[in-house]
Design a protein around this motif. Structure first.
Motif, PDB file in Angstrom:
ATOM      1  N   ILE A   9       0.842  -1.205   0.000  1.00 53.44           N
ATOM      2  CA  ILE A   9       0.000   0.000   0.000  1.00 53.44           C
ATOM      3  C   ILE A   9       0.874   1.251   0.000  1.00 53.44           C
ATOM      4  CG2 ILE A   9      -1.633   1.343   1.383  1.00 53.44           C
ATOM      5  CD1 ILE A   9      -2.873  -1.383   2.214  1.00 53.44           C
ATOM      6  N   LEU A  10       1.924   1.266   0.833  1.00 50.53           N
ATOM      7  CA  LEU A  10       2.854   2.399   0.860  1.00 50.53           C
ATOM      8  C   LEU A  10       3.519   2.610  -0.506  1.00 50.53           C
ATOM      9  CD1 LEU A  10       4.751   2.036   4.257  1.00 50.53           C
ATOM     10  CD2 LEU A  10       3.348   3.952   3.527  1.00 50.53           C
ATOM     11  N   CYS A  11       3.935   1.524  -1.128  1.00 54.98           N
ATOM     12  CA  CYS A  11       4.584   1.618  -2.450  1.00 54.98           C
ATOM     13  C   CYS A  11       3.621   2.177  -3.492  1.00 54.98           C
ATOM     14  CB  CYS A  11       5.093   0.250  -2.887  1.00 54.98           C
ATOM     15  SG  CYS A  11       6.494  -0.345  -1.948  1.00 54.98           S
ATOM     16  N   ASN A  12       2.403   1.671  -3.504  1.00 50.89           N
ATOM     17  CA  ASN A  12       1.410   2.141  -4.472  1.00 50.89           C
ATOM     18  C   ASN A  12       1.073   3.611  -4.261  1.00 50.89           C
ATOM     19  OD1 ASN A  12       1.275  -0.366  -5.696  1.00 50.89           O
ATOM     20  ND2 ASN A  12      -0.451  -1.033  -4.460  1.00 50.89           N
ATOM     21  N   LEU A  13       0.943   4.007  -3.011  1.00 49.12           N
ATOM     22  CA  LEU A  13       0.664   5.401  -2.697  1.00 49.12           C
ATOM     23  C   LEU A  13       1.793   6.311  -3.170  1.00 49.12           C
ATOM     24  CD1 LEU A  13      -1.108   7.518  -1.278  1.00 49.12           C
ATOM     25  CD2 LEU A  13       0.163   7.010   0.812  1.00 49.12           C
ATOM     26  N   SER A  31      17.868   5.061 -11.704  1.00 49.53           N
ATOM     27  CA  SER A  31      17.763   6.508 -11.893  1.00 49.53           C
ATOM     28  C   SER A  31      17.259   7.164 -10.607  1.00 49.53           C
ATOM     29  CB  SER A  31      16.900   6.887 -13.082  1.00 49.53           C
ATOM     30  OG  SER A  31      15.744   6.156 -13.155  1.00 49.53           O
ATOM     31  N   ARG A  32      17.611   8.425 -10.448  1.00 51.03           N
ATOM     32  CA  ARG A  32      17.384   9.135  -9.197  1.00 51.03           C
ATOM     33  C   ARG A  32      15.923   9.132  -8.756  1.00 51.03           C
ATOM     34  NH1 ARG A  32      20.435  13.283  -6.415  1.00 51.03           N
ATOM     35  NH2 ARG A  32      22.004  12.753  -7.943  1.00 51.03           N
ATOM     36  N   LYS A  33      14.995   9.281  -9.715  1.00 56.45           N
ATOM     37  CA  LYS A  33      13.585   9.346  -9.317  1.00 56.45           C
ATOM     38  C   LYS A  33      13.126   8.047  -8.670  1.00 56.45           C
ATOM     39  CE  LYS A  33      11.890   8.270 -13.949  1.00 56.45           C
ATOM     40  NZ  LYS A  33      11.110   8.761 -15.066  1.00 56.45           N
ATOM     41  N   PHE A  34      13.633   6.914  -9.142  1.00 59.54           N
ATOM     42  CA  PHE A  34      13.258   5.637  -8.543  1.00 59.54           C
ATOM     43  C   PHE A  34      14.006   5.411  -7.231  1.00 59.54           C
ATOM     44  CE2 PHE A  34      12.494   4.790 -13.122  1.00 59.54           C
ATOM     45  CZ  PHE A  34      11.124   4.656 -13.045  1.00 59.54           C
ATOM     46  N   GLN A  35      15.286   5.767  -7.210  1.00 60.81           N
ATOM     47  CA  GLN A  35      16.086   5.588  -6.005  1.00 60.81           C
ATOM     48  C   GLN A  35      15.547   6.415  -4.848  1.00 60.81           C
ATOM     49  OE1 GLN A  35      17.750   2.834  -6.200  1.00 60.81           O
ATOM     50  NE2 GLN A  35      19.791   3.597  -5.814  1.00 60.81           N
ATOM     51  N   SER A  36      15.203   7.661  -5.116  1.00 62.27           N
ATOM     52  CA  SER A  36      14.685   8.541  -4.063  1.00 62.27           C
ATOM     53  C   SER A  36      13.351   8.032  -3.531  1.00 62.27           C
ATOM     54  CB  SER A  36      14.512   9.961  -4.595  1.00 62.27           C
ATOM     55  OG  SER A  36      15.745  10.482  -4.990  1.00 62.27           O
ATOM     56  N   ALA A  37      12.473   7.628  -4.431  1.00 65.63           N
ATOM     57  CA  ALA A  37      11.163   7.110  -4.022  1.00 65.63           C
ATOM     58  C   ALA A  37      11.331   5.825  -3.212  1.00 65.63           C
ATOM     59  CB  ALA A  37      10.291   6.845  -5.245  1.00 65.63           C
ATOM     60  N   ARG A  38      12.205   4.947  -3.676  1.00 63.59           N
ATOM     61  CA  ARG A  38      12.462   3.687  -2.993  1.00 63.59           C
ATOM     62  C   ARG A  38      13.020   3.938  -1.587  1.00 63.59           C
ATOM     63  NH1 ARG A  38      15.886   1.551  -6.820  1.00 63.59           N
ATOM     64  NH2 ARG A  38      14.192   1.127  -8.233  1.00 63.59           N
ATOM     65  N   ALA A  39      13.988   4.833  -1.495  1.00 65.01           N
ATOM     66  CA  ALA A  39      14.603   5.132  -0.198  1.00 65.01           C
ATOM     67  C   ALA A  39      13.593   5.726   0.774  1.00 65.01           C
ATOM     68  CB  ALA A  39      15.781   6.076  -0.395  1.00 65.01           C
ATOM     69  N   GLU A  48       8.499   4.077  10.757  1.00 68.28           N
ATOM     70  CA  GLU A  48       7.139   4.410  11.194  1.00 68.28           C
ATOM     71  C   GLU A  48       6.222   3.189  11.300  1.00 68.28           C
ATOM     72  OE1 GLU A  48       6.348   7.420  12.273  1.00 68.28           O
ATOM     73  OE2 GLU A  48       8.375   8.093  11.777  1.00 68.28           O
ATOM     74  N   GLU A  49       6.394   2.250  10.407  1.00 67.57           N
ATOM     75  CA  GLU A  49       5.503   1.087  10.384  1.00 67.57           C
ATOM     76  C   GLU A  49       6.138  -0.167  10.979  1.00 67.57           C
ATOM     77  OE1 GLU A  49       2.287   1.135   9.417  1.00 67.57           O
ATOM     78  OE2 GLU A  49       2.497   3.290   9.097  1.00 67.57           O
ATOM     79  N   ASN A  50       7.444  -0.113  11.284  1.00 70.71           N
ATOM     80  CA  ASN A  50       8.178  -1.254  11.847  1.00 70.71           C
ATOM     81  C   ASN A  50       8.055  -2.519  10.992  1.00 70.71           C
ATOM     82  OD1 ASN A  50       9.135   0.180  14.125  1.00 70.71           O
ATOM     83  ND2 ASN A  50       7.122  -0.083  15.069  1.00 70.71           N
ATOM     84  N   ILE A  51       8.137  -2.334   9.689  1.00 62.33           N
ATOM     85  CA  ILE A  51       8.061  -3.464   8.763  1.00 62.33           C
ATOM     86  C   ILE A  51       9.452  -4.084   8.657  1.00 62.33           C
ATOM     87  CG2 ILE A  51       7.614  -4.129   6.365  1.00 62.33           C
ATOM     88  CD1 ILE A  51       5.517  -1.887   6.283  1.00 62.33           C
ATOM     89  N   ASP A  52       9.497  -5.385   8.707  1.00 62.87           N
ATOM     90  CA  ASP A  52      10.750  -6.124   8.674  1.00 62.87           C
ATOM     91  C   ASP A  52      11.512  -5.889   7.368  1.00 62.87           C
ATOM     92  OD1 ASP A  52      12.032  -9.166   8.036  1.00 62.87           O
ATOM     93  OD2 ASP A  52      12.355  -8.344  10.047  1.00 62.87           O
ATOM     94  N   ARG A  53      12.823  -5.774   7.468  1.00 61.30           N
ATOM     95  CA  ARG A  53      13.678  -5.530   6.293  1.00 61.30           C
ATOM     96  C   ARG A  53      13.542  -6.621   5.235  1.00 61.30           C
ATOM     97  NH1 ARG A  53      18.003  -1.833   7.267  1.00 61.30           N
ATOM     98  NH2 ARG A  53      17.910  -1.071   9.393  1.00 61.30           N
ATOM     99  N   ASN A  54      13.361  -7.853   5.663  1.00 61.58           N
ATOM    100  CA  ASN A  54      13.236  -8.952   4.700  1.00 61.58           C
ATOM    101  C   ASN A  54      11.957  -8.848   3.876  1.00 61.58           C
ATOM    102  OD1 ASN A  54      15.671 -10.246   5.406  1.00 61.58           O
ATOM    103  ND2 ASN A  54      14.680 -11.064   7.232  1.00 61.58           N
ATOM    104  N   ILE A  55      10.897  -8.372   4.471  1.00 64.51           N
ATOM    105  CA  ILE A  55       9.645  -8.178   3.733  1.00 64.51           C
ATOM    106  C   ILE A  55       9.824  -7.067   2.710  1.00 64.51           C
ATOM    107  CG2 ILE A  55       7.253  -7.393   3.951  1.00 64.51           C
ATOM    108  CD1 ILE A  55       7.192  -8.953   6.613  1.00 64.51           C
ATOM    109  N   ILE A  56      10.472  -5.993   3.118  1.00 65.83           N
ATOM    110  CA  ILE A  56      10.742  -4.887   2.190  1.00 65.83           C
ATOM    111  C   ILE A  56      11.574  -5.382   1.018  1.00 65.83           C
ATOM    112  CG2 ILE A  56      11.939  -2.683   1.939  1.00 65.83           C
ATOM    113  CD1 ILE A  56      11.158  -2.138   4.898  1.00 65.83           C
TER     114      ILE A  56
END
Length: 69
Positions: A9-13, A31-39, A48-56
């Motif tokens: 949901i966060l990614c889609n938003l 490219s920077r636009k994807f890297q910045s959004a991903r980061a 904020e959501e305490n989502i596990d790194r492996n899930i990400i």
């Protein structure tokens, strides 16, 4: 909701807000636009959501295994 659903949901938003193609955060593009959004999305998910790194890593198709040399 599961952590994976919340992260999707966060990614889609973020892609909608930034005007990026849907699912583009998992592209192998550096490219920077994807890297910045991903980061940004990863930071929000971790802090904020305490989502596990492996899930990400799984959702973004990134290999987060540690290799020792």
């Amino acid at each position: 909701m599961t952590e994976e659903i919340n992260f999707n949901i966060l990614c889609n938003l973020s892609t909608r807000v930034l005007g990026l193609p849907e699912g583009s955060l998992s592209f192998k593009n550096r490219s920077r636009k994807f890297q910045s959004a991903r980061a940004s999305v990863c930071y929000i998910a971790l802090k904020e959501e305490n989502i596990d790194r492996n899930i990400i890593a799984d959702v973004l198709n990134r290999d987060r295994t540690i290799t020792y040399h």
